[in-house]
Design an enzyme around this catalytic site. Structure first.
Site, short mmCIF file in Angstrom:
data_model
loop_
_atom_site.label_atom_id
_atom_site.label_comp_id
_atom_site.label_asym_id
_atom_site.label_seq_id
_atom_site.Cartn_x
_atom_site.Cartn_y
_atom_site.Cartn_z
CE LYS A 73 -4.32 1.04 2.46
NZ LYS A 73 -5.42 0.74 3.66
C1 E4P Z 1 -8.59 1.89 3.40
O1 E4P Z 1 -7.17 0.98 2.52
C2 E4P Z 1 -8.42 2.66 4.81
O2 E4P Z 1 -7.61 2.02 5.75
C3 E4P Z 1 -10.10 2.86 5.53
O3 E4P Z 1 -10.79 2.62 4.86
C4 E4P Z 1 -9.56 3.99 6.02
O4 E4P Z 1 -10.51 4.31 6.97
P1 E4P Z 1 -11.10 5.58 7.59
O5 E4P Z 1 -11.58 6.68 6.99
O6 E4P Z 1 -12.74 5.84 8.64
O7 E4P Z 1 -9.75 5.43 9.25
#
Ligand code: E4P
Length: 217
Positions: free
Chosen positions: A83
Site C-alpha cells: 500500500k
Molecule cells: C483503507 O484502506 C483504509 O484503511 C480505511 O478504509 C480508512 O478508513 P477511515 O477513514 O475510517 O480511517
C-alpha cells in the site's frame, strides 16, 4: 463484489474468515497501532488466514525508502498488496512495484485525477476514501462514480476499492455503482447479516417447532 475487511485485529479476521466470505484485508498504520502488533508479524499472520490480497502500507515518504519498505513487505507472503500513499513518490514507487509484477494498492485517493495516476502507474487497486470525503461535506460516492466512468473509458485494469466505509448505505451505494471491492470495518460486515424481522421470524418458527415435539436428526 469482493469484501475486504479493514482491520489488523487478528481475532476479528479469524471470526470473519469463518463465514467464507472474506476476499481480502486492508490495514494501515493507524490500524496496526490499534492492533498493538508488530507490522511484519501481524501481516504474516493475516496472510496465513486469508488467501486473498492483504494490504500492508509503507510508512516512508521518499521514493528510495518506500521501495525498500515495499520489498520487505512483499517478501512476507505472495498475497501482500503493497500500500502506497497517493503522492508523487508513492506513484513512482507504484510504477516500480507494478513493473516488477508486485501487487499495489494506492491509498488516500480523494480525486478522479489522482485515480488516473494510480491506474497509469499500474496499481492493482485504487482506494478512494468515501467516508472522509463525506466528513468534510463532499460527495464520496460521486468520486466512485467518476472513477468508474473514467476507468471504463480507458479499460484500465485497476480495481476500485471503496475505502473509509462507515455504514451499510455506503456499501450498498458502492454495490449499485458496481465497485469491484469494498473494504469495511468488521462491525459493518456483521451488520449486513442482521434484520429484526429475521430474528423475529426465526423465534416464531423455533417456538412452533418446539410444539411439534419433532426432531430432524
Ligand atoms: C483503507 O484502506 C483504509 O484503511 C480505511 O478504509 C480508512 O478508513 P477511515 O477513514 O475510517 O480511517
Amino acid at each position: 463484489m469482493k469484501f475486504f475487511i479493514d482491520t489488523a485485529d487478528i481475532e476479528e479476521i479469524r471470526k470473519l474468515a469463518e463465514t467464507g466470505l472474506v476476499d481480502g484485508v486492508t490495514t494501515n498504520p493507524s490500524l496496526i497501532l490499534k492492533s498493538g502488533g508488530d507490522i511484519i508479524e501481524t501481516t504474516r499472520e493475516i496472510c496465513s488466514i486469508i488467501d486473498g490480497p492483504v494490504s500492508a502500507e509503507v510508512t516512508a515518504t521518499e521514493y528510495d525508502e518506500m521501495v525498500k519498505e515495499g520489498h520487505k513487505l512483499a517478501e512476507i507472503a505472495d498475497n501482500v498488496a503493497i500500500k502506497v500513499p497517493l503522492t508523487i513518490d508513492g506513484i513512482r514507487a507504484c510504477k516500480t512495484f507494478s513493473d516488477e509484477g508486485l501487487m499495489v494498492n494506492v491509498t488516500l485517493c480523494f480525486s478522479p485525477a489522482q485515480a488516473i495516476l494510480a491506474a497509469k502507474a499500474g496499481a492493482a487497486f485504487i482506494s478512494p476514501f468515501v467516508g472522509r470525503l463525506d466528513d468534510i461535506g463532499h460527495d464520496g460516492m460521486g468520486l466512485i462514480e467518476d472513477i468508474g466512468d473514467i476507468y471504463t473509458n480507458y479499460d484500465f485494469d485497476t480495481e476500485i476499492l471503496v475505502a473509509s466505509v462507515r455504514h451499510i448505505p455506503h456499501l450498498l451505494d458502492a454495490a449499485r455503482l458496481g465497485a469491484d471491492v469494498v473494504t469495511a470495518p468488521p462491525n459493518v460486515f456483521w451488520q449486513m447479516f442482521k434484520h429484526p424481522l429475521t430474528d423475529k421470524g426465526l423465534d416464531a418458527f423455533l417456538a412452533d417447532w418446539a410444539k411439534t415435539g419433532q426432531s430432524i436428526i
